[in-house]
Design a protein around this motif. Structure first.
Motif: not given
Length: 138
Positions: A86-96
């Motif tokens: 499983v990989r963890l990716y930023l959402t738009d909220a995480g990036r923002n």
């Protein structure tokens, strides 16, 4: 030495509370900012990779990821090449959250060291690095 440990404990508790307050204004809990910091630099890591970089246990990262996913900061996806991972990716909220969280951390660091001279800042940083090194050694 007892007085030093008491001071470290008190400083840690106060700094953790101030950090939590500063981060929560941006939808991030204390500690999650460290996970985000790694993902901002290298998105799509496994929980094990993140744990290694943060020097914490994998279950600690998995628990944080669960809360961060519920908060909409990250998403989990199966690895394309190895479905066991499983990989963890930023959402738009995480990036923002990157700019405001970095600004909040900088402001907090400036607040807690406002009365330090440049030499005191350097000495404190050096001492903390040595303490961390001593405690991380087996």
């Amino acid at each position: 030495m007892t007085d030093l440990l008491r001071l470290f404990t008190r400083a840690h508790k106060l700094l953790q509370a101030a950090s939590d307050e500063a981060m929560s204004a941006h939808g991030v809990r204390v500690g999650q900012n460290l996970v985000l910091e790694v993902l901002w630099a290298d998105d799509g890591l496994t929980p094990g990779d993140l744990a290694t970089r943060l020097r914490v246990s994998t279950p600690t990262v998995v628990n944080a990821a669960t809360r961060m996913e519920a908060a909409g900061l990250i998403t989990r996806r199966r690895d394309d090449a190895d479905a066991r991972l499983v990989r963890l990716y930023l959402t738009d909220a995480g990036r923002n959250a990157e700019e405001p969280v970095r600004a909040a951390r900088k402001a907090l660091a400036e607040k807690v060291t406002a009365e330090f001279t440049a030499e005191e800042r350097a000495a404190t940083e050096s001492a903390l690095i040595k303490i961390i090194g001593a405690l991380e050694r087996p």
